[in-house]
Design an enzyme around this catalytic site. Structure first.
Site, PDB file in Angstrom:
ATOM      1  N   CYS A  94      -7.965 -28.220  -7.667  1.00 16.02           N
ATOM      2  CA  CYS A  94      -8.362 -28.910  -9.446  1.00 16.02           C
ATOM      3  C   CYS A  94      -7.266 -29.389 -10.206  1.00 16.02           C
ATOM      4  O   CYS A  94      -8.162 -30.545 -10.143  1.00 16.02           O
ATOM      5  CB  CYS A  94      -6.856 -27.279  -9.515  1.00 16.02           C
ATOM      6  SG  CYS A  94      -7.228 -26.855 -11.104  1.00 16.02           S
ATOM      7  N   HIS A 128      -9.483 -22.265  -6.577  1.00 13.02           N
ATOM      8  CA  HIS A 128      -8.138 -22.910  -6.338  1.00 13.02           C
ATOM      9  C   HIS A 128      -8.253 -21.920  -5.034  1.00 13.02           C
ATOM     10  O   HIS A 128      -8.618 -20.693  -4.571  1.00 13.02           O
ATOM     11  CB  HIS A 128      -7.455 -21.440  -7.280  1.00 13.02           C
ATOM     12  CG  HIS A 128      -6.572 -22.720  -8.140  1.00 13.02           C
ATOM     13  ND1 HIS A 128      -5.903 -23.671  -7.710  1.00 13.02           N
ATOM     14  CD2 HIS A 128      -7.495 -22.988  -9.577  1.00 13.02           C
ATOM     15  CE1 HIS A 128      -5.684 -24.112  -9.772  1.00 13.02           C
ATOM     16  NE2 HIS A 128      -6.444 -23.746  -9.872  1.00 13.02           N
ATOM     17  N   GLU A 176      -6.245 -21.099  -2.463  1.00  9.29           N
ATOM     18  CA  GLU A 176      -5.042 -20.760  -2.129  1.00  9.29           C
ATOM     19  C   GLU A 176      -5.366 -19.146  -2.903  1.00  9.29           C
ATOM     20  O   GLU A 176      -4.428 -18.046  -1.838  1.00  9.29           O
ATOM     21  CB  GLU A 176      -3.799 -21.542  -2.584  1.00  9.29           C
ATOM     22  CG  GLU A 176      -3.763 -20.923  -3.441  1.00  9.29           C
ATOM     23  CD  GLU A 176      -4.168 -22.670  -4.667  1.00  9.29           C
ATOM     24  OE1 GLU A 176      -5.605 -22.879  -4.706  1.00  9.29           O
ATOM     25  OE2 GLU A 176      -4.093 -23.075  -5.570  1.00  9.29           O
TER      26      GLU A 176
END
Ligand code: XMP
Length: 537
Positions: free
Chosen positions: A79, A168, A170
């Site tokens: 990001c 993202h 994660e």
């Protein structure tokens, strides 16, 4: 040497999550402020740049010179991390026309790029940014896009090990996010994946033996997971040279002091149990202000703990169950580093104890795994977090022995029922529970888990300043309500109220009202955090 990935934190709320994902790949990692790269550390094998609340054009945006990092280690920018590298090397970042937020699909991606090894078509990713990369630096190339985000991922030219992804990986909603991180951490950075609970126990026991030698160590036990695992680990290393102190302030759960003391004894710990409930209840009499209650409990706790600790005249060390999230220096938007380090606090100077914190590198789920590795009983390991001041912050208004009794009885029914109520889960729900480290066997694609193990934390609150009318048998009652609270969360920073089944609530409500004298009404708290908090006080 223990290999490690460095995650440079640019202030995103999901930085810790990146850390957890890397650890799930059995790879050690450290989260450091964006400008604190450990240039002299030979164990670094790769670098991840986190997201950030800033735009690269903000005057106060976090910027860092990557000269000594680029080319030396593989880099993955996430990001803001991706936008920042693009900006730094001459690309163009602009405000996105409409905010690029939420679920998107990678409709096109470079199939033979090592970052996307094993990716399926149209993989869902999660975007959350106000800016977007409109032009890449010279020679950099787009390696993935979505219908609305052109440079969803890029790589530097000539096979250089430098990538940026604007989504993202994660977060849970990026379905193949863990695969992307695995491709980076394992294939690209070359992690040996040897960070495990077993290796942690072996190396830490050896380290403690070396650090502490034959010195005596004191540890404050709370009954919670962190201090208990810390104690068992130290016990494995130094045995009877560890003295644990467990203070009962009178506001623990029903029978908790006796039950936990028994658990500790079975585990072979050398524990001094101190029943100081009279002192706490006397000092709290008539106090209604939540902060005042906390202050009194904190002060009394230190007094009682210190009085015991001082008796151990040959102690040289104070051990604490501090874990990694307590210590991570997270950045807030002003650029200031916030530290929230819990401490037993205020041990007398003259004791000159050194600090021993063997769990300081672990996330909560890793602490649980270490507990299992050490053979601790499951009910100690999966225990919900419980606030230090205990039931005192769950009795609204002043505290009396009778109110503690009422709350303990109601809470005991609630918690026992949560443990007893089992549900079958499959698919995404089962995956989420297993990923959180809950031990459950998958059979025919299903797991069976208790409600207790599906939630982060539950508790009962006594609304002792409220009375309402009820009827029991032929008699009118005028008694207190209790509120039940259950939340799902990963770190207690944010939390959602748990959607408990109606039949469960009906059963618990009936049992509490029938059995607990002093309660004639049960409510369920349906507030999330924020804007509410988990505890009521
Ligand atoms: P809140 O109520 O702030 O709680 O959403 C977040 C987490 O912290 C716990 N908590 C405390 N723990 N001393 C503690 O040791 C306290 O004074 C305290 N207040 C809240 C709470 O149980 C939840 O896990």
């Amino acid at each position: 040497m223990q290999q490690k990935i460095i995650i440079l934190d640019f202030g995103s709320q999901t930085t810790q999550l990146i850390g957890r994902r890397v650890r799930e790949l059995d790879t050690f990692c450290e989260i450091l402020p964006y400008n604190k790269f450990p240039h002299d550390d030979p164990s670094v094998i790769g670098v991840i740049l986190s997201g950030s609340p800033f735009s690269v054009y903000d005057e106060t945006a976090f910027k860092v010179d990557l000269t000594h990092i680029r080319g030396k280690y593989p880099i993955l920018g996430i990001c803001y991390g991706a936008q920042y590298m693009s900006y730094l090397y001459g690309g163009n970042v602009e405000p996105a026309g409409s905010r690029e937020y939420g679920r998107q699909n990678l409709t096109s991606f470079e199939h033979d790029n090592p970052l996307f090894k094993g990716f399926s078509e149209n993989s869902q990713v999660w975007m959350s940014h106000g800016d977007t990369i409109t032009a890449l630096p010279e020679g950099f190339r787009e390696i993935a896009s979505t219908p609305t985000v052109k440079n969803a991922a890029y790589q530097a030219p000539n096979g250089e090990k430098l990538w940026g992804v604007q989504f993202h990986p994660e977060v849970f909603h990026s379905v193949q996010g863990s695969l992307l991180l695995k491709n980076f951490v394992v294939d690209i950075c070359g992690s040996r994946q040897d960070w495990s609970a077993a290796s942690f126990v072996d190396t830490t026991v050896a380290e403690i033996k070396k650090q502490v030698g034959t010195d005596r160590v004191i540890l404050g036990l709370s009954g919670g997971v962190d201090s208990s695992v810390c104690a068992v680990l130290l016990n494995r290393a130094i045995g009877k040279n560890l003295t644990c102190i467990f203070v009962d302030h009178g506001m623990l759960r029903k029978n908790e002091f006796q039950d936990v003391m028994r658990d500790y004894e079975v585990l072979g710990l050398n524990v001094i149990g101190v029943n100081a409930s009279d002192k706490f209840l006397i000092d709290l009499a008539g106090v209604t202000d939540p902060e005042e209650k906390r202050k009194i409990i904190g002060r009394d706790f230190i007094e009682v703990f210190n009085a015991e600790a001082k008796k151990i005249t040959d102690a040289k060390w104070l051990a604490q169950g501090t874990i990694y999230p307590d210590r991570i220096e997270s950045l807030n938007i002003t650029g200031k580093v916030i530290k929230s380090h819990h401490n037993v606090g205020g041990l007398p100077e003259e004791m000159r104890l050194s600090l021993c914190e063997p769990l300081k590198w672990l996330f909560k789920d890793e602490v649980r795994r270490v507990g299992r590795q050490l053979g601790m009983p499951e009910h100690l390991i999966t225990r919900h977090p419980f606030p230090g001041p205990g039931l005192a912050v769950r009795i609204l208004g002043d505290i009396t022995r009778e109110k503690v009794r009422i709350l303990q009885d109601a809470d005991d029914i609630y918690i026992r029922s949560l443990r007893e109520y089992k549900m079958k889960l499959k698919g995404e729900e089962a995956r989420r529970i297993l990923a959180a480290g809950v031990p459950a066997d998958m059979k025919d694609g299903e797991i069976e888990v208790s409600l207790y193990d599906q939630i982060w934390q539950a508790g009962t609150i006594l609304l002792s300043s409220v009375r309402s009318v009820g009827v029991m048998g032929d008699e009118r009652t005028y008694e207190h309500p209790v509120a039940l609270r259950a939340v799902t969360s990963t770190d207690a920073m944010t939390a959602d109220w748990a959607h408990l089944p109606y039949d469960f609530m009906a059963k618990v409500s009936t049992e509490i009202i029938n059995k607990v004298k002093g309660v004639n009404r049960v409510c369920y708290d349906i507030s999330s955090k924020p804007p509410s908090t988990i505890e009521w006080e």
